[in-house]
Write an enzyme that holds these catalytic residues in place. Structure first.
Site, PDB file in Angstrom:
ATOM      1  N   LYS A  32       0.820  -1.211   0.000  1.00 57.08           N
ATOM      2  CA  LYS A  32       0.000   0.000   0.000  1.00 57.08           C
ATOM      3  C   LYS A  32       0.861   1.272   0.000  1.00 57.08           C
ATOM      4  O   LYS A  32       0.414   2.319  -0.441  1.00 57.08           O
ATOM      5  CB  LYS A  32      -0.915   0.039   1.225  1.00 57.08           C
ATOM      6  CG  LYS A  32      -1.771  -1.185   1.531  1.00 57.08           C
ATOM      7  CD  LYS A  32      -2.814  -1.500   0.552  1.00 57.08           C
ATOM      8  CE  LYS A  32      -3.977  -2.353   1.016  1.00 57.08           C
ATOM      9  NZ  LYS A  32      -3.757  -3.778   1.255  1.00 57.08           N
TER      10      LYS A  32
HETATM   11  C1  LIG Z   1      -4.412  -4.931   0.837  1.00 64.29           C
HETATM   12  C2  LIG Z   1      -3.644  -6.165   0.791  1.00 64.29           C
HETATM   13  C3  LIG Z   1      -3.950  -7.189  -0.133  1.00 64.29           C
HETATM   14  C4  LIG Z   1      -5.148  -7.107  -1.052  1.00 64.29           C
HETATM   15  O1  LIG Z   1      -4.996  -6.111  -2.045  1.00 64.29           O
HETATM   16  P1  LIG Z   1      -6.273  -5.560  -2.828  1.00 64.29           P
HETATM   17  O2  LIG Z   1      -5.768  -4.438  -3.654  1.00 64.29           O
HETATM   18  O3  LIG Z   1      -7.237  -5.094  -1.774  1.00 64.29           O
HETATM   19  O4  LIG Z   1      -6.819  -6.686  -3.620  1.00 64.29           O
HETATM   20  C5  LIG Z   1      -3.116  -8.284  -0.189  1.00 64.29           C
HETATM   21  N1  LIG Z   1      -2.054  -8.411   0.642  1.00 64.29           N
HETATM   22  C6  LIG Z   1      -1.739  -7.472   1.544  1.00 64.29           C
HETATM   23  C7  LIG Z   1      -0.565  -7.678   2.431  1.00 64.29           C
HETATM   24  C8  LIG Z   1      -2.506  -6.311   1.651  1.00 64.29           C
HETATM   25  O5  LIG Z   1      -2.184  -5.378   2.556  1.00 64.29           O
END
Ligand SMILES: *Cc1c(COP(=O)(O)O)cnc(C)c1O
Length: 492
Positions: free
Chosen positions: A112
């Site tokens: 993120k």
């Molecule tokens: C948010 C997240 C996901 C999922 O990603 P999306 O974009 O919501 O599909 C997978 N793994 C981790 C570690 C995350 O923080």
């Protein structure tokens, strides 16, 4: 480049508007009216660039109402000094056929950061362009990682406030501590008695509630979102898939048959960004959508029926414990060729009955572009153990879901095309689960587990995790799942 809404394709707004507002008034999601194409010459240029330059090059194609200087300022601010590697999205090579795209070298150790280090810059710039002089209130629903990444990105950013809601029992201890100890004068964090879907539904409700909006407006505020419903979250994620392709080219790989991408998926944001990279011209062959036991997307890709009326499981990959994948709405819009009425009717059915079914043409498209698979916690643990013993490579639980589904994909299809696995978090965010895959001795304390994992594997602990050792909890409120409105108003 203009942006329209998945539920009203007569809308036409600038990218600055889409980013500053986050979500369209009628509840639809903003997306670009067309997908910019990269030529062979573009790719040649991109291959010779560093990550920051690649990001600027690609974002310029989407954010055409931003000046070149503004975009350069934003990407330099986001990606200089905040990642522990020169390249914020490096590839780790595991044998001939598999490479892991490590997206967790940023300040909160999850993918993120790639988007949320940049989003505050884009949002402040976009808001200035709108000239409405309102302060922005960012509302975030998080399954664990978005919350911290958004708090870190928006911490003490001028003219913004950020309020995060997380499922109080649905995140890892490290994720919780990361959020509840967040510094900054403009931040608030609440646990809710519910799961991620409750948090997301609550936040969406606050967003579209006219009376709250009015109250806010009177106080000089307006809402925006740092969730992947905001286009400003998705655009930066397209960059690393194209960047990975360039890095593979620079390694001298034969990519004439394309490459596959596996994404551990929750809200469908990360994999949607990979789809955009493909649609722009990156030769991605199959997009492999990996889910944990909350396998609503696996069923959807295989049957065309999206049904959230099912048990919700708390797994060891909590950031994917999601039954309503918001960004699927954008994919439905794209595959229906912009049929906003059709998308609205599907979303209406989802919110009223918890289920919808797409038509045969769309079913076909989903099956052609995507492969859907899932695995349970046991398979996740076994995969961590296997990759550690075979390659000496330590991955987190979410990445392990991706690797496990990838194995099933290869067994099922025999496809041995070079494949990139999106690795979404550092193993140290989920130390106990990861340690349990390779050791029988699991200490009680979170930091004792970090220590044991380090001793066992010699993989270094990211600095931001080290720094949490002595962190003090600032936010301990836990609220009812229908108490979001009050929490928002009382925070301002
Ligand atoms: C948010 C997240 C996901 C999922 O990603 P999306 O974009 O919501 O599909 C997978 N793994 C981790 C570690 C995350 O923080």
């Amino acid at each position: 480049m203009k942006y329209t809404s998945t539920r009203d394709n007569k809308k036409s707004v600038s990218s600055a508007f889409a980013i500053a507002h986050g979500i369209s008034d009628e509840g639809g999601l903003f997306l670009p009216e067309s997908i910019p194409q990269l030529s062979l010459d573009d790719f040649k240029l991109l291959c010779g660039m560093k990550y920051v330059e690649r990001a600027a090059f690609i974002l310029k194609k989407y954010l055409t109402d931003f000046s070149v200087d503004e975009i350069d300022y934003c990407v330099k601010g986001a990606y200089t000094g905040s990642f522990d590697d020169d390249n914020p999205a490096p590839l780790a090579v595991l044998g001939d056929k598999t490479q892991v795209l490590e997206l967790w070298h940023g300040p909160t150790c999850a993918f993120k950061d790639l988007a949320l280090q940049l989003l505050p810059y884009l949002m402040v710039t976009a808001s200035k362009k709108q000239c409405d002089n309102k302060k922005i209130v960012i509302l975030v629903a998080t399954s664990g990682d978005t919350g911290k990444a958004a708090l870190e990105g928006f911490c003490d950013v001028e003219n913004t406030k950020i309020i995060v809601f997380y499922p109080s029992e649905g995140v890892s201890p490290m994720q919780k501590l990361q959020m509840t100890s967040q510094k900054g004068d403009n931040v608030r964090v609440f646990g809710i008695k519910g799961n991620f879907d409750d948090a997301q539904t609550g936040v969406k409700k606050v967003f579209t509630d006219e009376s709250i909006k009015e109250k806010l407006s009177d106080m000089g505020y307006e809402f925006s979102s740092a969730n992947s419903i905001n286009w400003g979250r998705l655009a930066p994620q397209i960059v690393y898939y194209i960047s990975a392709f360039c890095d593979l080219m620079n390694q001298g790989k034969d990519l004439s048959g394309g490459f596959n991408v596996v994404v551990p998926t929750g809200n469908f944001g990360n994999i949607l960004a990979a789809y955009y990279a493909k649609a722009m011209g990156a030769p991605i062959k199959k997009l492999i959508c990996a889910s944990n036991k909350n396998n609503v997307l696996t069923d959807f890709i295989n049957s065309g029926v999206y049904n959230r009326n099912r048990d919700f499981y708390s797994t060891i990959s909590p950031s994917m414990d999601i039954l309503i994948s918001s960004n699927l709405e954008r994919m439905l819009y794209l595959f229906s060729e912009g049929n906003a009425e059709y998308v609205s009717s599907l979303q209406k059915s989802l919110s009223e009955k918890g289920v919808f079914e797409i038509n045969d043409d769309m079913k076909q498209k989903f099956k052609t572009v995507f492969y859907g698979g899932c695995c349970d916690d046991n398979e996740t643990i076994n995969t961590i153990r296997e990759y550690y013993s075979e390659y000496g490579y330590l991955c987190d639980t979410h990445t392990a879901v991706a690797l496990s589904v990838y194995k099933k994909y290869v067994e099922e299809t025999g496809d041995d095309t070079l494949t990139v696995i999106a690795s979404t978090a550092s193993p140290y965010k989920f130390s106990k689960s990861v340690l349990s895959a390779i050791s029988d001795n699991i200490p009680d304390g979170e930091f004792e587990a970090v220590e044991a994992l380090k001793e066992k594997t010699n993989v270094s602990v990211p600095k931001p995790i080290e720094a949490l050792r002595n962190a003090k909890v600032r936010f301990s409120d836990v609220i009812e799942k229908d108490g979001l409105e009050n929490a928002v108003i009382s925070s301002l």
